[in-house]
Design a protein around this motif. Structure first.
Motif, mmCIF file in Angstrom:
data_model
loop_
_atom_site.group_PDB
_atom_site.id
_atom_site.type_symbol
_atom_site.label_atom_id
_atom_site.label_comp_id
_atom_site.label_asym_id
_atom_site.label_seq_id
_atom_site.Cartn_x
_atom_site.Cartn_y
_atom_site.Cartn_z
ATOM 1 N N ASP A 4 0.808 -1.226 0.000
ATOM 2 C CA ASP A 4 0.000 0.000 0.000
ATOM 3 C C ASP A 4 0.840 1.276 0.000
ATOM 4 O OD1 ASP A 4 -2.325 -1.532 0.080
ATOM 5 O OD2 ASP A 4 -2.312 -1.600 2.283
ATOM 6 N N LYS A 5 2.128 1.159 0.124
ATOM 7 C CA LYS A 5 2.987 2.346 0.201
ATOM 8 C C LYS A 5 3.370 2.844 -1.190
ATOM 9 C CE LYS A 5 5.081 1.513 4.748
ATOM 10 N NZ LYS A 5 4.665 2.790 5.373
ATOM 11 N N LEU A 6 3.390 4.175 -1.341
ATOM 12 C CA LEU A 6 3.774 4.828 -2.587
ATOM 13 C C LEU A 6 5.047 5.641 -2.344
ATOM 14 C CD1 LEU A 6 0.258 6.217 -3.625
ATOM 15 C CD2 LEU A 6 1.262 3.995 -4.193
ATOM 16 N N PHE A 7 5.878 5.766 -3.383
ATOM 17 C CA PHE A 7 7.184 6.395 -3.190
ATOM 18 C C PHE A 7 7.593 7.281 -4.364
ATOM 19 C CE2 PHE A 7 7.279 2.544 -0.646
ATOM 20 C CZ PHE A 7 7.824 2.987 0.546
ATOM 21 N N TYR A 8 8.380 8.295 -4.036
ATOM 22 C CA TYR A 8 9.175 9.001 -5.030
ATOM 23 C C TYR A 8 10.535 8.303 -5.110
ATOM 24 C CZ TYR A 8 5.871 12.846 -4.224
ATOM 25 O OH TYR A 8 4.743 13.622 -4.086
ATOM 26 N N ILE A 9 11.040 8.116 -6.316
ATOM 27 C CA ILE A 9 12.423 7.694 -6.504
ATOM 28 C C ILE A 9 13.181 8.947 -6.911
ATOM 29 C CG2 ILE A 9 14.004 6.174 -7.739
ATOM 30 C CD1 ILE A 9 12.008 4.671 -6.013
ATOM 31 N N VAL A 10 14.159 9.350 -6.081
ATOM 32 C CA VAL A 10 14.794 10.666 -6.253
ATOM 33 C C VAL A 10 16.285 10.495 -6.517
ATOM 34 C CG1 VAL A 10 15.153 12.945 -5.244
ATOM 35 C CG2 VAL A 10 13.091 11.643 -4.657
ATOM 36 N N ARG B 280 26.234 11.590 -4.512
ATOM 37 C CA ARG B 280 25.786 10.868 -5.710
ATOM 38 C C ARG B 280 24.997 9.641 -5.248
ATOM 39 N NH1 ARG B 280 31.245 12.184 -7.041
ATOM 40 N NH2 ARG B 280 31.904 10.087 -6.468
ATOM 41 N N ARG B 281 23.701 9.778 -5.201
ATOM 42 C CA ARG B 281 22.878 8.725 -4.614
ATOM 43 C C ARG B 281 21.478 8.735 -5.197
ATOM 44 N NH1 ARG B 281 22.475 13.409 -1.841
ATOM 45 N NH2 ARG B 281 20.600 13.848 -0.613
ATOM 46 N N VAL B 282 20.761 7.640 -4.953
ATOM 47 C CA VAL B 282 19.334 7.558 -5.262
ATOM 48 C C VAL B 282 18.609 7.230 -3.966
ATOM 49 C CG1 VAL B 282 17.527 6.380 -6.590
ATOM 50 C CG2 VAL B 282 19.755 6.821 -7.649
ATOM 51 N N GLU B 283 17.523 7.961 -3.708
ATOM 52 C CA GLU B 283 16.747 7.747 -2.489
ATOM 53 C C GLU B 283 15.325 7.323 -2.852
ATOM 54 O OE1 GLU B 283 18.862 10.918 0.558
ATOM 55 O OE2 GLU B 283 16.888 11.377 -0.263
ATOM 56 N N MET B 284 14.718 6.619 -1.929
ATOM 57 C CA MET B 284 13.298 6.277 -2.029
ATOM 58 C C MET B 284 12.594 7.034 -0.916
ATOM 59 S SD MET B 284 11.649 2.516 -2.653
ATOM 60 C CE MET B 284 11.843 1.857 -0.992
ATOM 61 N N VAL B 285 11.666 7.914 -1.273
ATOM 62 C CA VAL B 285 11.008 8.808 -0.334
ATOM 63 C C VAL B 285 9.523 8.470 -0.284
ATOM 64 C CG1 VAL B 285 10.495 11.206 0.253
ATOM 65 C CG2 VAL B 285 12.680 10.621 -0.861
#
Length: 328
Positions: free
Chosen positions: A253-259, A321-326
């Motif tokens: 059920d969780k939704l995320f931005y990939i940043v 230099r990274r990718v985050e899941m928010v």
């Protein structure tokens, strides 16, 4: 994040002595999400090192400038100095609130003590404070220097040393509280997040993802690796992608931005595009390779706009230099 029992949340400003004088956090600081300040405190100084040694003292002073019991560790060190202005609170009250909050968050208290006159050799005494700050020197000038400069109305001091085992790794918290004068209480909070490897190449696992999402609302996707200056995922990214999939499937059920994030080298427009392309590459891999619903992942790139550390050092640029899941 700690929630103070019986208090109201406050913002970043506080009316101090009159309705004219207002204290504010200094510019450019970000409060560490692991521990919430005591209401009414403002940030007067902060220093963050991506990776450095830190000596956690857990015993009393045993000799001249000596403590017998130390835990020698290293990792990301965040040091934040707060001040409380006013005569309505005492250092012991602020000390007790931090102690209660740490205990309520299941930290192990591995050392604590207060000294009303700062004499003696126990944890929290003036000698103890001097030895520990010599072992972990203040590398950046600022108002934190008040910790070792008494006044005619200085009062007591106290220290709490705590430890917590998290999915993301061990964390140590050291809280120094001192009555600098009758209307000034200083609090230095050192947070040491122990890293398994300086390079940060260890892939994240599903448990650590969940821990960081619950605690911070976001997670750095360690182990995601791209070709140099490209948005092409390398095969070394597979363990991290699989861990992300495990977490996403366990939390449908969780939704995320990939940043996507970059360092500050190169032009702004180039970094914005590169970060957006890398975020899209991660989202596409999760959707097309592993069957995650596209509506759950929204990729964006912010380039160099939200650095985790200074871009002045190699280690800082590497962390930026990274990718985050928010979480949305």
């Amino acid at each position: 994040m700690f929630n103070w029992i019986g208090t109201l949340a406050v913002g970043l400003t506080l009316v101090i002595v009159s309705d004219i004088a207002v204290a504010q956090d200094i510019d450019g600081v970000v409060e560490h999400p692991m521990i919430e300040r005591y209401p009414g405190q403002v940030i007067a100084w902060q220093h963050v090192e991506n990776y450095q040694p830190y000596k956690v003292a857990t015993g009393p002073v045993t000799g001249y400038r000596a403590i017998g019991d130390w835990i020698e560790t290293e990792g990301r060190v965040t040091r934040t100095f707060y001040k409380y202005l006013g005569e309505d609170k005492s250092y012991s009250e602020i000390y007790k609130n931090y102690l209660d909050a740490l205990q309520s968050e299941n930290f192990d208290i591995i050392g604590e003590g207060m000294s009303a006159d700062r004499k003696g050799v126990a944890i929290g005494s003036g000698q103890w404070l001097e030895v520990t700050l010599r072992a972990n020197p203040i590398a950046k000038p600022g108002e934190v220097s008040t910790l070792l400069s008494g006044t005619s109305s200085s009062g007591g001091a106290g220290v709490i040393v705590a430890k917590k085992e998290r999915a993301a790794g061990t964390a140590y918290v050291v809280v120094y509280v001192e009555q600098h004068s009758k209307n000034y209480i200083g609090t230095l909070i050192d947070i040491v997040e122990v890293e398994a490897a300086k390079t940060g190449l260890v892939a994240i696992d599903a448990e650590a993802i969940g821990s960081d999402i619950d605690e911070y609302g976001r997670v750095v996707l360690d182990g995601i690796v791209f070709e140099f200056d490209k948005a092409t995922l390398m095969s070394e990214s597979t363990p991290a992608l699989e861990a992300i999939v495990t977490y996403l499937k366990a939390n449908p059920d969780k939704l995320f931005y990939i940043v996507g994030h970059t360092d500050s080298k190169g032009t702004y427009s180039y970094n914005i595009k590169l970060s957006a392309d890398r975020a899209l590459a991660v989202a596409d891999a999760l959707i097309n390779r592993y069957g995650i619903a596209s509506k759950r992942l929204e990729p964006h790139g912010v380039g160099p706009l939200a650095p985790a550390f200074s871009n002045k050092s190699d280690s800082g640029r590497d962390s930026n230099r990274r990718v985050e899941m928010v979480e949305k």
